[in-house]
Scaffold this motif. Structure first.
Motif, mmCIF file in Angstrom:
data_model
loop_
_atom_site.group_PDB
_atom_site.id
_atom_site.type_symbol
_atom_site.label_atom_id
_atom_site.label_comp_id
_atom_site.label_asym_id
_atom_site.label_seq_id
_atom_site.Cartn_x
_atom_site.Cartn_y
_atom_site.Cartn_z
ATOM 1 N N GLY A 13 51.363 48.187 30.066
ATOM 2 C CA GLY A 13 52.080 48.728 31.350
ATOM 3 C C GLY A 13 51.172 49.600 32.436
ATOM 4 O O GLY A 13 50.321 50.166 31.992
ATOM 5 N N GLY A 14 51.283 49.327 33.636
ATOM 6 C CA GLY A 14 50.349 49.739 34.617
ATOM 7 C C GLY A 14 49.087 48.839 34.942
ATOM 8 O O GLY A 14 48.431 49.221 35.641
ATOM 9 N N ASP A 15 49.388 47.482 34.395
ATOM 10 C CA ASP A 15 48.174 46.654 34.686
ATOM 11 C C ASP A 15 48.197 46.029 36.174
ATOM 12 O O ASP A 15 47.206 45.683 36.705
ATOM 13 C CB ASP A 15 48.397 45.314 33.780
ATOM 14 N N ASP A 16 49.432 46.269 37.084
ATOM 15 C CA ASP A 16 49.449 45.770 38.503
ATOM 16 C C ASP A 16 48.937 47.065 39.157
ATOM 17 O O ASP A 16 49.051 46.961 40.422
ATOM 18 C CB ASP A 16 50.865 45.802 38.873
ATOM 19 N N ASP A 17 48.236 48.158 38.662
ATOM 20 C CA ASP A 17 47.657 49.085 39.551
ATOM 21 C C ASP A 17 46.585 48.493 40.370
ATOM 22 O O ASP A 17 45.566 47.749 39.922
ATOM 23 C CB ASP A 17 46.917 50.307 38.627
ATOM 24 N N PRO A 18 46.438 48.471 41.604
ATOM 25 C CA PRO A 18 45.457 47.985 42.738
ATOM 26 C C PRO A 18 43.975 48.301 42.453
ATOM 27 O O PRO A 18 43.299 47.701 42.578
ATOM 28 C CB PRO A 18 45.984 48.138 43.842
ATOM 29 N N THR A 19 43.897 49.603 41.734
ATOM 30 C CA THR A 19 42.687 49.939 41.640
ATOM 31 C C THR A 19 41.965 49.023 40.375
ATOM 32 O O THR A 19 40.721 49.239 40.022
ATOM 33 C CB THR A 19 42.754 51.445 41.367
ATOM 34 N N GLN A 46 32.277 41.130 42.105
ATOM 35 C CA GLN A 46 31.711 42.105 43.000
ATOM 36 C C GLN A 46 32.377 43.413 42.357
ATOM 37 O O GLN A 46 33.351 43.657 42.535
ATOM 38 C CB GLN A 46 31.959 41.757 44.348
ATOM 39 N N PRO A 47 31.254 44.370 42.230
ATOM 40 C CA PRO A 47 31.683 45.692 41.961
ATOM 41 C C PRO A 47 32.357 46.405 43.095
ATOM 42 O O PRO A 47 31.788 46.129 44.254
ATOM 43 C CB PRO A 47 30.410 46.501 41.506
ATOM 44 N N ALA A 48 33.379 47.162 42.805
ATOM 45 C CA ALA A 48 33.959 48.086 43.936
ATOM 46 C C ALA A 48 33.095 48.914 44.480
ATOM 47 O O ALA A 48 32.842 49.299 45.866
ATOM 48 C CB ALA A 48 35.357 48.655 43.299
ATOM 49 N N ALA A 49 32.238 49.746 43.815
ATOM 50 C CA ALA A 49 31.242 50.833 44.249
ATOM 51 C C ALA A 49 30.203 50.687 43.438
ATOM 52 O O ALA A 49 30.143 50.131 42.307
ATOM 53 C CB ALA A 49 31.988 52.128 44.180
ATOM 54 N N ALA A 50 29.087 51.475 43.844
ATOM 55 C CA ALA A 50 27.822 51.502 43.074
ATOM 56 C C ALA A 50 28.120 52.190 41.815
ATOM 57 O O ALA A 50 28.671 53.185 41.752
ATOM 58 C CB ALA A 50 26.757 52.024 43.975
ATOM 59 N N PRO A 51 27.420 51.940 40.861
ATOM 60 C CA PRO A 51 27.938 52.566 39.389
ATOM 61 C C PRO A 51 27.129 53.941 39.550
ATOM 62 O O PRO A 51 26.030 54.086 40.055
ATOM 63 C CB PRO A 51 27.314 51.672 38.336
ATOM 64 N N VAL A 52 27.795 54.971 38.880
ATOM 65 C CA VAL A 52 27.360 56.331 38.890
ATOM 66 C C VAL A 52 26.723 56.555 37.545
ATOM 67 O O VAL A 52 26.992 56.499 36.613
ATOM 68 C CB VAL A 52 28.510 57.159 38.990
#
Length: 176
Positions: A13-19, A46-52
Protein backbone atom coordinates in the motif's frame (compact mmCIF):
# COMPACT_ATOMS: atom_id res chain seq x y z
CA UNK A 1 0.60 -12.56 -19.12
CA UNK A 2 -0.12 -11.15 -15.73
CA UNK A 3 -3.29 -9.34 -14.89
CA UNK A 4 -3.49 -6.19 -12.76
CA UNK A 5 -4.96 -8.39 -10.03
CA UNK A 6 -1.71 -10.46 -10.00
CA UNK A 7 0.36 -7.30 -9.82
CA UNK A 8 -1.60 -6.16 -6.76
CA UNK A 9 -0.31 -9.15 -4.82
CA UNK A 10 3.26 -7.99 -5.41
CA UNK A 11 2.83 -4.43 -4.19
CA UNK A 12 2.55 -2.61 -0.89
CA UNK A 13 0.00 0.00 0.00
CA UNK A 14 1.42 3.40 -0.93
CA UNK A 15 3.51 2.15 -3.87
CA UNK A 16 1.84 4.77 -6.03
CA UNK A 17 3.58 7.55 -4.07
CA UNK A 18 5.24 9.81 -6.70
CA UNK A 19 8.32 10.31 -4.52
CA UNK A 20 9.10 6.60 -4.85
CA UNK A 21 9.33 6.64 -8.65
CA UNK A 22 12.83 5.63 -9.74
CA UNK A 23 12.44 6.08 -13.46
CA UNK A 24 10.13 5.87 -16.41
CA UNK A 25 7.90 2.88 -16.93
CA UNK A 26 8.73 0.98 -20.09
CA UNK A 27 6.36 -0.80 -22.40
CA UNK A 28 6.53 -4.59 -22.36
CA UNK A 29 8.83 -6.16 -24.96
CA UNK A 30 7.30 -6.51 -28.39
CA UNK A 31 7.18 -9.97 -29.96
CA UNK A 32 9.11 -10.47 -33.18
CA UNK A 33 7.92 -12.89 -35.83
CA UNK A 34 9.56 -16.23 -35.20
CA UNK A 35 8.66 -16.48 -31.51
CA UNK A 36 11.53 -14.35 -30.17
CA UNK A 37 11.00 -11.32 -27.97
CA UNK A 38 12.68 -8.06 -28.81
CA UNK A 39 13.98 -6.38 -25.68
CA UNK A 40 14.16 -2.64 -25.36
CA UNK A 41 17.45 -1.10 -24.28
CA UNK A 42 17.51 -0.41 -20.58
CA UNK A 43 18.42 3.11 -19.54
CA UNK A 44 20.33 3.61 -16.31
CA UNK A 45 18.32 5.10 -13.46
CA UNK A 46 19.01 8.73 -12.71
CA UNK A 47 19.10 9.70 -9.03
CA UNK A 48 16.58 12.32 -7.99
CA UNK A 49 19.08 14.26 -5.91
CA UNK A 50 22.70 14.02 -4.88
CA UNK A 51 23.21 11.49 -2.07
CA UNK A 52 23.69 12.96 1.38
CA UNK A 53 26.65 11.66 3.37
CA UNK A 54 27.15 12.03 7.08
CA UNK A 55 30.91 12.09 6.99
CA UNK A 56 32.17 13.65 3.78
CA UNK A 57 35.52 12.27 2.74
CA UNK A 58 38.41 14.71 2.39
CA UNK A 59 39.39 15.74 -1.11
CA UNK A 60 42.72 14.20 -2.14
CA UNK A 61 45.01 15.93 -4.57
CA UNK A 62 46.61 12.74 -5.84
CA UNK A 63 44.85 9.60 -7.04
CA UNK A 64 44.90 6.74 -4.58
CA UNK A 65 44.36 3.08 -5.37
CA UNK A 66 41.36 1.44 -3.72
CA UNK A 67 43.52 -1.08 -1.82
CA UNK A 68 45.80 1.63 -0.42
CA UNK A 69 42.89 3.72 0.89
CA UNK A 70 41.58 0.85 3.01
CA UNK A 71 44.97 0.10 4.57
CA UNK A 72 46.12 3.65 5.26
CA UNK A 73 43.06 5.35 6.74
CA UNK A 74 40.86 3.13 8.93
CA UNK A 75 38.32 5.94 9.45
CA UNK A 76 37.69 6.36 5.73
CA UNK A 77 36.28 2.86 5.29
CA UNK A 78 34.02 1.80 8.13
CA UNK A 79 34.04 -1.81 9.19
CA UNK A 80 31.37 -4.04 7.77
CA UNK A 81 28.41 -4.66 10.05
CA UNK A 82 28.56 -7.78 12.18
CA UNK A 83 26.85 -10.86 10.85
CA UNK A 84 24.78 -13.29 12.84
CA UNK A 85 27.83 -15.12 14.21
CA UNK A 86 29.41 -11.84 15.32
CA UNK A 87 26.25 -10.71 17.08
CA UNK A 88 25.89 -14.03 18.90
CA UNK A 89 29.58 -13.83 19.88
CA UNK A 90 29.14 -10.30 21.22
CA UNK A 91 26.12 -11.49 23.20
CA UNK A 92 28.08 -14.37 24.71
CA UNK A 93 30.96 -12.08 25.66
CA UNK A 94 28.48 -9.59 27.18
CA UNK A 95 26.95 -12.39 29.27
CA UNK A 96 30.45 -13.41 30.41
CA UNK A 97 31.26 -9.87 31.50
CA UNK A 98 27.92 -9.65 33.31
CA UNK A 99 28.68 -12.86 35.20
CA UNK A 100 32.14 -11.50 36.04
CA UNK A 101 30.56 -8.33 37.46
CA UNK A 102 28.25 -10.42 39.63
CA UNK A 103 31.21 -12.57 40.72
CA UNK A 104 33.23 -9.50 41.77
CA UNK A 105 30.24 -8.12 43.65
CA UNK A 106 29.64 -11.37 45.57
CA UNK A 107 33.35 -11.78 46.35
CA UNK A 108 33.60 -8.20 47.62
CA UNK A 109 30.53 -8.57 49.82
CA UNK A 110 31.95 -11.79 51.22
CA UNK A 111 35.30 -10.09 51.98
CA UNK A 112 33.49 -7.33 53.87
CA UNK A 113 32.24 -9.83 56.45
CA UNK A 114 35.63 -11.48 57.12
CA UNK A 115 36.80 -8.87 59.61
CA UNK A 116 39.76 -7.56 57.59
CA UNK A 117 41.76 -4.68 59.10
CA UNK A 118 40.53 -2.43 56.27
CA UNK A 119 37.69 0.06 56.78
CA UNK A 120 34.43 -1.29 55.40
CA UNK A 121 33.95 1.88 53.33
CA UNK A 122 37.15 1.06 51.45
CA UNK A 123 36.08 -2.52 50.85
CA UNK A 124 32.68 -1.36 49.56
CA UNK A 125 34.28 1.22 47.25
CA UNK A 126 36.71 -1.37 45.88
CA UNK A 127 33.88 -3.87 45.46
CA UNK A 128 31.85 -1.40 43.43
CA UNK A 129 34.89 -0.53 41.32
CA UNK A 130 35.68 -4.20 40.73
CA UNK A 131 32.06 -4.96 39.82
CA UNK A 132 31.97 -2.09 37.31
CA UNK A 133 35.31 -2.97 35.68
CA UNK A 134 33.96 -5.72 33.34
CA UNK A 135 31.06 -3.53 32.24
CA UNK A 136 33.33 -0.56 31.60
CA UNK A 137 35.79 -2.75 29.64
CA UNK A 138 33.01 -4.15 27.45
CA UNK A 139 31.46 -0.76 26.67
CA UNK A 140 34.86 0.86 26.09
CA UNK A 141 35.96 -1.85 23.65
CA UNK A 142 32.71 -1.63 21.70
CA UNK A 143 32.80 2.18 21.58
CA UNK A 144 36.48 2.55 20.74
CA UNK A 145 36.74 -0.21 18.14
CA UNK A 146 33.80 0.69 15.91
CA UNK A 147 36.02 1.32 12.91
CA UNK A 148 38.27 -1.67 13.52
CA UNK A 149 37.96 -5.14 12.11
CA UNK A 150 35.88 -7.75 13.86
CA UNK A 151 38.82 -9.93 14.90
CA UNK A 152 40.52 -6.95 16.57
CA UNK A 153 37.37 -6.20 18.53
CA UNK A 154 37.06 -9.81 19.69
CA UNK A 155 40.75 -9.96 20.57
CA UNK A 156 40.37 -7.00 22.93
CA UNK A 157 37.23 -8.51 24.44
CA UNK A 158 39.05 -11.81 25.09
CA UNK A 159 41.94 -9.92 26.70
CA UNK A 160 39.35 -8.32 29.00
CA UNK A 161 37.92 -11.72 29.85
CA UNK A 162 41.37 -13.02 30.82
CA UNK A 163 42.27 -9.93 32.86
CA UNK A 164 38.98 -9.51 34.71
CA UNK A 165 38.33 -13.04 35.96
CA UNK A 166 36.91 -12.75 39.51
CA UNK A 167 39.65 -14.78 41.22
CA UNK A 168 38.47 -14.04 44.78
CA UNK A 169 35.05 -15.47 43.94
CA UNK A 170 36.59 -18.56 42.35
CA UNK A 171 39.10 -19.12 45.16
CA UNK A 172 36.62 -18.64 48.02
CA UNK A 173 34.06 -20.95 46.45
CA UNK A 174 30.45 -20.28 45.60
CA UNK A 175 28.89 -20.82 49.04
CA UNK A 176 31.84 -20.89 51.46
Amino acid sequence: MSTPRDDDALSWGGDDDPTLDVGEKHAPPTPVPGGEVEAEPVEPLQPAAAPVTRHPEPVRSEPVAVDDADDEDPDAAHAAPLGNVGLVGIGMVAATFLLFAIGWLLAGLRLNGLGLPIPSVTVIALTIGAALAPVVWFVAVLALTRSRRTWQRFLLLIVGIVLLVPWPFLSLGAFA
